[in-house]
Design a protein around this motif. Structure first.
Motif, PDB file in Angstrom:
ATOM      1  N   LYS A 271       0.836  -1.213   0.000  1.00 30.83           N
ATOM      2  CA  LYS A 271       0.000   0.000   0.000  1.00 30.83           C
ATOM      3  C   LYS A 271       0.868   1.259   0.000  1.00 30.83           C
ATOM      4  O   LYS A 271       0.544   2.243  -0.662  1.00 30.83           O
ATOM      5  CB  LYS A 271      -0.918   0.013   1.230  1.00 30.83           C
ATOM      6  CG  LYS A 271      -2.107  -0.933   1.097  1.00 30.83           C
ATOM      7  CD  LYS A 271      -2.990  -0.782   2.326  1.00 30.83           C
ATOM      8  CE  LYS A 271      -4.139  -1.760   2.308  1.00 30.83           C
ATOM      9  NZ  LYS A 271      -4.807  -1.819   3.626  1.00 30.83           N
ATOM     10  N   ILE A 272       1.961   1.224   0.770  1.00 26.57           N
ATOM     11  CA  ILE A 272       2.864   2.390   0.806  1.00 26.57           C
ATOM     12  C   ILE A 272       3.421   2.631  -0.600  1.00 26.57           C
ATOM     13  O   ILE A 272       3.435   3.762  -1.094  1.00 26.57           O
ATOM     14  CB  ILE A 272       4.039   2.158   1.799  1.00 26.57           C
ATOM     15  CG1 ILE A 272       3.525   2.073   3.230  1.00 26.57           C
ATOM     16  CG2 ILE A 272       5.089   3.250   1.671  1.00 26.57           C
ATOM     17  CD1 ILE A 272       4.589   1.688   4.258  1.00 26.57           C
ATOM     18  N   ALA A 273       3.852   1.550  -1.255  1.00 22.79           N
ATOM     19  CA  ALA A 273       4.448   1.689  -2.598  1.00 22.79           C
ATOM     20  C   ALA A 273       3.430   2.261  -3.586  1.00 22.79           C
ATOM     21  O   ALA A 273       3.772   3.113  -4.410  1.00 22.79           O
ATOM     22  CB  ALA A 273       4.972   0.341  -3.080  1.00 22.79           C
ATOM     23  N   ILE A 274       2.175   1.821  -3.462  1.00 24.17           N
ATOM     24  CA  ILE A 274       1.136   2.333  -4.371  1.00 24.17           C
ATOM     25  C   ILE A 274       0.869   3.810  -4.067  1.00 24.17           C
ATOM     26  O   ILE A 274       0.829   4.649  -4.961  1.00 24.17           O
ATOM     27  CB  ILE A 274      -0.167   1.504  -4.246  1.00 24.17           C
ATOM     28  CG1 ILE A 274       0.087   0.071  -4.736  1.00 24.17           C
ATOM     29  CG2 ILE A 274      -1.309   2.143  -5.036  1.00 24.17           C
ATOM     30  CD1 ILE A 274      -1.007  -0.928  -4.364  1.00 24.17           C
ATOM     31  N   ALA A 275       0.734   4.123  -2.758  1.00 25.30           N
ATOM     32  CA  ALA A 275       0.422   5.508  -2.373  1.00 25.30           C
ATOM     33  C   ALA A 275       1.517   6.471  -2.830  1.00 25.30           C
ATOM     34  O   ALA A 275       1.242   7.596  -3.230  1.00 25.30           O
ATOM     35  CB  ALA A 275       0.236   5.593  -0.865  1.00 25.30           C
ATOM     36  N   ALA A 283      11.199  -1.493  -5.080  1.00 23.84           N
ATOM     37  CA  ALA A 283      11.103  -0.705  -3.851  1.00 23.84           C
ATOM     38  C   ALA A 283      10.465  -1.520  -2.723  1.00 23.84           C
ATOM     39  O   ALA A 283      10.965  -1.539  -1.594  1.00 23.84           O
ATOM     40  CB  ALA A 283      10.277   0.549  -4.117  1.00 23.84           C
ATOM     41  N   ASP A 284       9.371  -2.223  -3.057  1.00 23.67           N
ATOM     42  CA  ASP A 284       8.672  -3.009  -2.030  1.00 23.67           C
ATOM     43  C   ASP A 284       9.625  -4.056  -1.433  1.00 23.67           C
ATOM     44  O   ASP A 284       9.703  -4.249  -0.222  1.00 23.67           O
ATOM     45  CB  ASP A 284       7.473  -3.785  -2.615  1.00 23.67           C
ATOM     46  CG  ASP A 284       6.567  -2.942  -3.485  1.00 23.67           C
ATOM     47  OD1 ASP A 284       7.055  -1.992  -4.102  1.00 23.67           O
ATOM     48  OD2 ASP A 284       5.373  -3.250  -3.552  1.00 23.67           O
ATOM     49  N   ASP A 307       9.676  -1.223  12.196  1.00 22.93           N
ATOM     50  CA  ASP A 307      10.791  -1.608  11.297  1.00 22.93           C
ATOM     51  C   ASP A 307      10.449  -1.193   9.866  1.00 22.93           C
ATOM     52  O   ASP A 307      11.316  -0.712   9.121  1.00 22.93           O
ATOM     53  CB  ASP A 307      11.005  -3.136  11.292  1.00 22.93           C
ATOM     54  CG  ASP A 307      11.557  -3.658  12.606  1.00 22.93           C
ATOM     55  OD1 ASP A 307      12.305  -2.926  13.260  1.00 22.93           O
ATOM     56  OD2 ASP A 307      11.230  -4.816  12.969  1.00 22.93           O
ATOM     57  N   ILE A 308       9.168  -1.379   9.495  1.00 22.97           N
ATOM     58  CA  ILE A 308       8.746  -1.035   8.124  1.00 22.97           C
ATOM     59  C   ILE A 308       8.893   0.473   7.910  1.00 22.97           C
ATOM     60  O   ILE A 308       9.400   0.928   6.884  1.00 22.97           O
ATOM     61  CB  ILE A 308       7.269  -1.445   7.879  1.00 22.97           C
ATOM     62  CG1 ILE A 308       7.085  -2.948   8.082  1.00 22.97           C
ATOM     63  CG2 ILE A 308       6.783  -0.980   6.507  1.00 22.97           C
ATOM     64  CD1 ILE A 308       7.575  -3.814   6.965  1.00 22.97           C
ATOM     65  N   ALA A 337      -0.368   8.157   7.145  1.00 22.85           N
ATOM     66  CA  ALA A 337      -1.806   7.856   7.097  1.00 22.85           C
ATOM     67  C   ALA A 337      -2.019   6.342   7.015  1.00 22.85           C
ATOM     68  O   ALA A 337      -2.906   5.792   7.666  1.00 22.85           O
ATOM     69  CB  ALA A 337      -2.437   8.546   5.898  1.00 22.85           C
ATOM     70  N   LEU A 338      -1.167   5.669   6.256  1.00 19.61           N
ATOM     71  CA  LEU A 338      -1.320   4.213   6.119  1.00 19.61           C
ATOM     72  C   LEU A 338      -0.982   3.498   7.422  1.00 19.61           C
ATOM     73  O   LEU A 338      -1.612   2.515   7.788  1.00 19.61           O
ATOM     74  CB  LEU A 338      -0.414   3.689   4.991  1.00 19.61           C
ATOM     75  CG  LEU A 338      -0.899   4.064   3.592  1.00 19.61           C
ATOM     76  CD1 LEU A 338       0.204   3.877   2.572  1.00 19.61           C
ATOM     77  CD2 LEU A 338      -2.101   3.205   3.217  1.00 19.61           C
ATOM     78  N   PHE A 339       0.000   4.017   8.154  1.00 22.59           N
ATOM     79  CA  PHE A 339       0.322   3.409   9.450  1.00 22.59           C
ATOM     80  C   PHE A 339      -0.824   3.635  10.425  1.00 22.59           C
ATOM     81  O   PHE A 339      -1.111   2.790  11.252  1.00 22.59           O
ATOM     82  CB  PHE A 339       1.640   3.956   9.995  1.00 22.59           C
ATOM     83  CG  PHE A 339       2.833   3.277   9.412  1.00 22.59           C
ATOM     84  CD1 PHE A 339       3.308   2.098   9.951  1.00 22.59           C
ATOM     85  CD2 PHE A 339       3.463   3.790   8.298  1.00 22.59           C
ATOM     86  CE1 PHE A 339       4.394   1.448   9.397  1.00 22.59           C
ATOM     87  CE2 PHE A 339       4.550   3.154   7.732  1.00 22.59           C
ATOM     88  CZ  PHE A 339       5.011   1.980   8.285  1.00 22.59           C
TER      89      PHE A 339
END
Ligand SMILES: Nc1ncnc2c1ncn2[C@@H]1O[C@H](COP(=O)(O)OP(=O)(O)OP(=O)(O)O)[C@@H](O)[C@H]1O
Length: 342
Positions: A271-275, A283-284, A307-308, A337-339
């Motif tokens: 989700k982070i990579a998409i956002a 990257a992921d 860690d992420i 926001a995703l966290f």
């Protein structure tokens, strides 16, 4: 531990990101190296050279010019393969992982090595003079001012980094040897940019800048003066801290294969990579590998969401999709926001 007159890693004031990124690559050499960007005189080259004292011991095939790994039959050079086939086993020797420097002025021949064509024609066998990539196999390959590297050398580095081998071809004769290394580059962005293809090869990137806290600046001066006045005494002061860190790295390397990550956190990374609209999937994967390594360094066998978060700071900024000549800027608000959704 053997000490040479190199400023100790643990005596570097602050610059925690740079130090951690270097350590993570020693724990997990498959992370893809680190690009350290920053202004002049911020301990970039001091830190990379200082890493030498913390590097772990390893086993190599005795007298092999490429320090082949006797435990990995798939990565042996031609000579070790022949030797294994005829003697059924390889003679092993102890060695230490090293920092090998690639000077920015190095010619392509100096980097890849040279094949003696006359000798090959006369004697019907290949004679190869190893270059820097041979020394770099299973070691750290350090390029200071990597942004100023000649295009031919960059191409060679890209090929070797992608394939894990160095292939030298001259007039129809070719020579191949393993060339797996941790690439560490330092650069001052004021002196020019780095080629995007090379930038993308780095697993991690960090930005360093000079200290703004007067006390820390004074500490930098005091430590440097003390080191220059009496290097042996200075090294002694930091010996215990160096040994503790070296040991922590060895333990993390042992723990690393047992570290696991839950599927939920994989989804978070996706989700982070998409956002953030990163290019491709590298990257992921880089974030996950970094998070696994961070967990191992912390002595844990499971990855946490922090860690992420920390891994994203190292693995994403240089991979953000950008228009030509534009720096990737990481929009932390989107990540946070995703966290928050977790
Ligand atoms: N945070 C720090 N801790 C200890 N010493 C430092 C620190 N920052 C700078 N120095 C000292 O400043 C000097 C310059 O550092 P270094 O040569 O590593 O810089 P650099 O970032 O590689 O820049 P350049 O590209 O100009 O060489 C060295 O003597 C180093 O010991």
């Amino acid at each position: 531990m053997r000490h040479s007159a190199i400023y100790p890693f643990t005596a570097i004031v602050g610059q925690e990101d740079m130090k951690l990124a270097l350590i993570l690559n020693v724990i997990n050499p498959s992370l893809g190296g680190v690009l350290i960007k920053g202004e002049k005189g911020t301990a970039k080259s001091t830190a990379v050279r200082a890493l030498a004292d913390l590097l772990p011991a390893m086993e190599t095939v005795k007298d092999c010019k490429f320090h082949c790994d006797p435990q990995d039959n798939n990565q042996l050079c031609g000579i070790c393969q022949e030797s294994l086939a005829s003697h059924k086993q390889l003679v092993v020797q102890a060695a230490k992982m090293r920092v090998v420097e690639l000077p920015v002025s190095a010619t392509e021949d100096r980097v890849v090595g040279t094949l003696d064509i006359e000798y090959a024609i006369k004697h019907g066998e290949k004679k190869f003079e190893p270059g820097i990539l041979a020394q770099a196999n299973r070691n750290i390959l350090y390029v200071d001012e990597i942004n100023l590297l000649d295009d031919h050398v960059v191409d060679v580095l890209l090929d070797a980094a992608a394939m894990g081998v160095n292939r030298v071809e001259r007039e129809g004769v070719s020579y191949v040897h393993p060339a797996r290394f941790v690439l560490v580059g330092t650069m001052n962005p004021e002196e020019g940019d780095i080629r995007p293809q090379l930038l993308d090869r780095f697993g991690l990137s960090v930005i360093v800048s000079g200290e703004h806290d007067p006390d820390k600046r004074v500490e930098v001066i005091k430590r440097r003066l003390a080191y220059e006045a009496n290097p042996d005494k200075f090294l002694q002061l930091y010996q215990e801290e160096q040994e503790t860190l070296a040991q922590q790295i060895i333990q993390a390397r042992q723990l690393f294969p047992t570290v696991s990550i839950e599927d939920e956190l994989l989804t978070l990374v996706a989700k982070i990579a998409i956002a953030l609209e990163v290019d491709g999937h590298r990257a992921d994967i880089a974030v996950i590998k970094t998070a696994l390594t961070l967990a191992a360094f912390a002595g844990r066998i499971t990855v946490t969401s922090s860690d992420i978060q920390e891994a994203a700071r190292f693995a994403l900024p240089h991979r953000m999709r950008r228009r030509p000549f534009e720096e990737g800027i990481l929009d932390w608000k989107k990540v946070e926001a995703l966290f928050g959704d977790q």
